[in-house]
Design a protein around this motif. Structure first.
Motif, PDB file in Angstrom:
ATOM      1  N   PRO A  51       0.802  -1.231   0.000  1.00 21.19           N
ATOM      2  CA  PRO A  51       0.000   0.000   0.000  1.00 21.19           C
ATOM      3  C   PRO A  51       0.832   1.277   0.000  1.00 21.19           C
ATOM      4  O   PRO A  51       0.321   2.345  -0.348  1.00 21.19           O
ATOM      5  CB  PRO A  51      -0.834  -0.117   1.278  1.00 21.19           C
ATOM      6  CG  PRO A  51      -0.088  -1.071   2.139  1.00 21.19           C
ATOM      7  CD  PRO A  51       0.574  -2.037   1.207  1.00 21.19           C
ATOM      8  N   LEU A  59      -4.308  -0.012  -7.338  1.00 17.95           N
ATOM      9  CA  LEU A  59      -5.300  -0.106  -6.265  1.00 17.95           C
ATOM     10  C   LEU A  59      -6.694  -0.336  -6.835  1.00 17.95           C
ATOM     11  O   LEU A  59      -7.470  -1.139  -6.308  1.00 17.95           O
ATOM     12  CB  LEU A  59      -5.286   1.167  -5.416  1.00 17.95           C
ATOM     13  CG  LEU A  59      -4.025   1.408  -4.579  1.00 17.95           C
ATOM     14  CD1 LEU A  59      -4.075   2.789  -3.925  1.00 17.95           C
ATOM     15  CD2 LEU A  59      -3.861   0.334  -3.513  1.00 17.95           C
ATOM     16  N   ILE A  65     -11.851  -2.040  -4.106  1.00 17.42           N
ATOM     17  CA  ILE A  65     -11.321  -0.677  -3.961  1.00 17.42           C
ATOM     18  C   ILE A  65     -11.890   0.226  -5.046  1.00 17.42           C
ATOM     19  O   ILE A  65     -11.679  -0.006  -6.237  1.00 17.42           O
ATOM     20  CB  ILE A  65      -9.780  -0.666  -4.037  1.00 17.42           C
ATOM     21  CG1 ILE A  65      -9.170  -1.590  -2.988  1.00 17.42           C
ATOM     22  CG2 ILE A  65      -9.244   0.754  -3.891  1.00 17.42           C
ATOM     23  CD1 ILE A  65      -9.350  -1.143  -1.567  1.00 17.42           C
ATOM     24  N   LYS A  69     -11.755   5.154  -2.059  1.00 22.90           N
ATOM     25  CA  LYS A  69     -10.899   4.365  -1.163  1.00 22.90           C
ATOM     26  C   LYS A  69      -9.448   4.418  -1.617  1.00 22.90           C
ATOM     27  O   LYS A  69      -8.519   4.499  -0.796  1.00 22.90           O
ATOM     28  CB  LYS A  69     -11.403   2.926  -1.078  1.00 22.90           C
ATOM     29  CG  LYS A  69     -12.747   2.772  -0.377  1.00 22.90           C
ATOM     30  CD  LYS A  69     -13.166   1.326  -0.330  1.00 22.90           C
ATOM     31  CE  LYS A  69     -14.482   1.157   0.422  1.00 22.90           C
ATOM     32  NZ  LYS A  69     -15.611   1.822  -0.248  1.00 22.90           N
ATOM     33  N   ARG A  72      -7.983   7.649  -0.547  1.00 20.72           N
ATOM     34  CA  ARG A  72      -7.771   7.662   0.905  1.00 20.72           C
ATOM     35  C   ARG A  72      -6.528   6.866   1.283  1.00 20.72           C
ATOM     36  O   ARG A  72      -5.749   7.283   2.143  1.00 20.72           O
ATOM     37  CB  ARG A  72      -9.016   7.076   1.583  1.00 20.72           C
ATOM     38  CG  ARG A  72      -8.922   6.970   3.097  1.00 20.72           C
ATOM     39  CD  ARG A  72      -9.448   8.191   3.786  1.00 20.72           C
ATOM     40  NE  ARG A  72      -9.376   8.010   5.232  1.00 20.72           N
ATOM     41  CZ  ARG A  72     -10.309   7.409   5.965  1.00 20.72           C
ATOM     42  NH1 ARG A  72     -11.410   6.937   5.361  1.00 20.72           N
ATOM     43  NH2 ARG A  72     -10.171   7.303   7.270  1.00 20.72           N
ATOM     44  N   ILE A  73      -6.342   5.735   0.651  1.00 20.31           N
ATOM     45  CA  ILE A  73      -5.161   4.916   0.917  1.00 20.31           C
ATOM     46  C   ILE A  73      -3.893   5.696   0.579  1.00 20.31           C
ATOM     47  O   ILE A  73      -2.932   5.722   1.357  1.00 20.31           O
ATOM     48  CB  ILE A  73      -5.218   3.605   0.111  1.00 20.31           C
ATOM     49  CG1 ILE A  73      -6.304   2.677   0.692  1.00 20.31           C
ATOM     50  CG2 ILE A  73      -3.861   2.893   0.112  1.00 20.31           C
ATOM     51  CD1 ILE A  73      -6.625   1.472  -0.173  1.00 20.31           C
ATOM     52  N   ASN A  76      -3.003   8.688   3.000  1.00 21.20           N
ATOM     53  CA  ASN A  76      -2.554   8.324   4.351  1.00 21.20           C
ATOM     54  C   ASN A  76      -1.142   7.728   4.378  1.00 21.20           C
ATOM     55  O   ASN A  76      -0.669   7.315   5.430  1.00 21.20           O
ATOM     56  CB  ASN A  76      -3.524   7.323   4.980  1.00 21.20           C
ATOM     57  CG  ASN A  76      -4.762   8.008   5.524  1.00 21.20           C
ATOM     58  OD1 ASN A  76      -4.678   9.040   6.173  1.00 21.20           O
ATOM     59  ND2 ASN A  76      -5.921   7.439   5.248  1.00 21.20           N
ATOM     60  N   ARG A  77      -0.469   7.686   3.264  1.00 23.33           N
ATOM     61  CA  ARG A  77       0.890   7.179   3.215  1.00 23.33           C
ATOM     62  C   ARG A  77       1.852   8.118   3.937  1.00 23.33           C
ATOM     63  O   ARG A  77       1.627   9.323   3.964  1.00 23.33           O
ATOM     64  CB  ARG A  77       1.347   7.025   1.759  1.00 23.33           C
ATOM     65  CG  ARG A  77       0.672   5.917   0.978  1.00 23.33           C
ATOM     66  CD  ARG A  77       1.085   6.031  -0.484  1.00 23.33           C
ATOM     67  NE  ARG A  77       0.560   4.915  -1.272  1.00 23.33           N
ATOM     68  CZ  ARG A  77       0.637   4.851  -2.601  1.00 23.33           C
ATOM     69  NH1 ARG A  77       1.216   5.831  -3.286  1.00 23.33           N
ATOM     70  NH2 ARG A  77       0.137   3.815  -3.246  1.00 23.33           N
ATOM     71  N   TYR A  79       2.508   4.153   5.541  1.00 16.07           N
ATOM     72  CA  TYR A  79       2.080   3.299   6.646  1.00 16.07           C
ATOM     73  C   TYR A  79       3.343   2.664   7.221  1.00 16.07           C
ATOM     74  O   TYR A  79       4.056   1.961   6.528  1.00 16.07           O
ATOM     75  CB  TYR A  79       1.112   2.228   6.149  1.00 16.07           C
ATOM     76  CG  TYR A  79      -0.106   2.816   5.485  1.00 16.07           C
ATOM     77  CD1 TYR A  79      -1.203   3.227   6.230  1.00 16.07           C
ATOM     78  CD2 TYR A  79      -0.143   2.986   4.100  1.00 16.07           C
ATOM     79  CE1 TYR A  79      -2.320   3.791   5.617  1.00 16.07           C
ATOM     80  CE2 TYR A  79      -1.255   3.552   3.479  1.00 16.07           C
ATOM     81  CZ  TYR A  79      -2.337   3.958   4.245  1.00 16.07           C
ATOM     82  OH  TYR A  79      -3.425   4.520   3.640  1.00 16.07           O
ATOM     83  N   PHE A  85      -2.431   0.032   8.639  1.00 13.66           N
ATOM     84  CA  PHE A  85      -3.107  -0.122   7.353  1.00 13.66           C
ATOM     85  C   PHE A  85      -4.321  -1.031   7.471  1.00 13.66           C
ATOM     86  O   PHE A  85      -5.374  -0.756   6.888  1.00 13.66           O
ATOM     87  CB  PHE A  85      -2.147  -0.663   6.295  1.00 13.66           C
ATOM     88  CG  PHE A  85      -2.809  -0.853   4.958  1.00 13.66           C
ATOM     89  CD1 PHE A  85      -3.254   0.248   4.243  1.00 13.66           C
ATOM     90  CD2 PHE A  85      -3.033  -2.114   4.444  1.00 13.66           C
ATOM     91  CE1 PHE A  85      -3.909   0.087   3.021  1.00 13.66           C
ATOM     92  CE2 PHE A  85      -3.670  -2.290   3.232  1.00 13.66           C
ATOM     93  CZ  PHE A  85      -4.105  -1.180   2.518  1.00 13.66           C
ATOM     94  N   LEU A  88      -7.217   0.819   8.733  1.00 14.94           N
ATOM     95  CA  LEU A  88      -7.883   1.607   7.695  1.00 14.94           C
ATOM     96  C   LEU A  88      -8.818   0.722   6.877  1.00 14.94           C
ATOM     97  O   LEU A  88      -9.959   1.124   6.580  1.00 14.94           O
ATOM     98  CB  LEU A  88      -6.842   2.257   6.784  1.00 14.94           C
ATOM     99  CG  LEU A  88      -7.406   3.092   5.628  1.00 14.94           C
ATOM    100  CD1 LEU A  88      -8.201   4.286   6.154  1.00 14.94           C
ATOM    101  CD2 LEU A  88      -6.290   3.569   4.704  1.00 14.94           C
ATOM    102  N   LEU A  89      -8.364  -0.464   6.530  1.00 14.00           N
ATOM    103  CA  LEU A  89      -9.231  -1.384   5.783  1.00 14.00           C
ATOM    104  C   LEU A  89     -10.480  -1.712   6.579  1.00 14.00           C
ATOM    105  O   LEU A  89     -11.578  -1.854   6.007  1.00 14.00           O
ATOM    106  CB  LEU A  89      -8.481  -2.674   5.442  1.00 14.00           C
ATOM    107  CG  LEU A  89      -7.341  -2.583   4.426  1.00 14.00           C
ATOM    108  CD1 LEU A  89      -6.762  -3.972   4.155  1.00 14.00           C
ATOM    109  CD2 LEU A  89      -7.818  -1.944   3.125  1.00 14.00           C
TER     110      LEU A  89
END
Length: 228
Positions: A51, A59, A65, A69, A72-73, A76-77, A79, A85, A88-89
């Motif tokens: 991720p 993704l 996904i 989403k 958002r992934i 937020n990097r 992780y 992570f 978050l999922l």
């Protein structure tokens, strides 16, 4: 009498065949196992995206996904911990779907520092196998992981587990190949890693490698190294 004798032959033949099948199906308890053959087509299809490195297009290739989403992934990097992570999922999906997504998208777990319960986030790892992951610490190399876990699982399954875990490389002792095993590592950064040897502390690593990457990338790289 002939009929009885013939029946015994059939039973004996069936027992031998069954025994041979079980011997093939059950993993070996020997300490040494063969090197994992990563050219095995079955293994090649089981690619797990990281991720921290996956592109938006990659993704979105995961059925669960969507655009929101994926963004958002990415936002937020990085992780630094796998459980961050997975958390978050769990905001996105119910538990059974988290497991499905994790089969394709997962942040590798540090074999030497993760809590046993974190290993259970790996698809297909239950409490017993998580205990085996923890038992053989500290791992010195991924080859050691293959050897020890190969006592309990087939080579193809060990290879699948391997995509979800890592052993930190020693900054002062790791070979070029070991450093290049760090996700996202290229030849140029390999040269920078080697240039400042011997490192006296992780702080020195941060200072020297921080000349070439931003704080987020530095934090991502740091999780894969050690001076122990």
């Amino acid at each position: 009498m002939t009929k009885y004798f013939f029946s015994l032959i059939l039973i004996s033949t069936f027992a031998c065949a069954t025994g041979e099948k079980q011997a093939k199906d059950e993993p070996s308890n020997e300490a040494e196992v063969k090197e994992v053959d990563m050219s095995d087509p079955e293994i090649e299809t089981q690619i797990v995206l990281n991720p921290n490195l996956a592109t938006k297009e990659q993704l979105l290739s995961i059925p669960q996904i969507d655009e929101e989403k994926a963004e958002r992934i990415i936002s937020n990097r990085p992780y630094v911990e796998s459980k961050a992570f997975v958390s978050l999922l769990r905001e996105f999906f119910p538990e059974e779907v988290v497991s499905d997504v994790s089969a394709s998208l997962f942040l590798p777990i540090n074999l030497n520092t993760a809590e046993e319960t974190v290993f259970m986030d790996v698809p297909g790892v239950g409490e017993k196998m998580a205990g085996e992951f923890e038992e053989y610490r500290p791992y010195k190399s991924i080859e050691q992981f293959r050897r020890e876990i190969g006592k309990y699982a087939r080579e193809s399954e060990v290879a699948r587990f391997e995509q979800y875990v890592f052993v930190p490389v020693n900054l002062n002792e790791a070979s070029k190949e070991e450093i290049l095993s760090i996700p996202g590592m290229g030849d140029k950064m390999l040269q920078e890693f080697e240039e400042y040897r011997p490192y006296k502390s992780i702080e020195q690593f941060r200072r020297e490698i921080g000349k070439y990457v931003d704080d987020e990338e530095l934090a991502r790289l740091e999780r894969y190294v050690t001076l122990e």
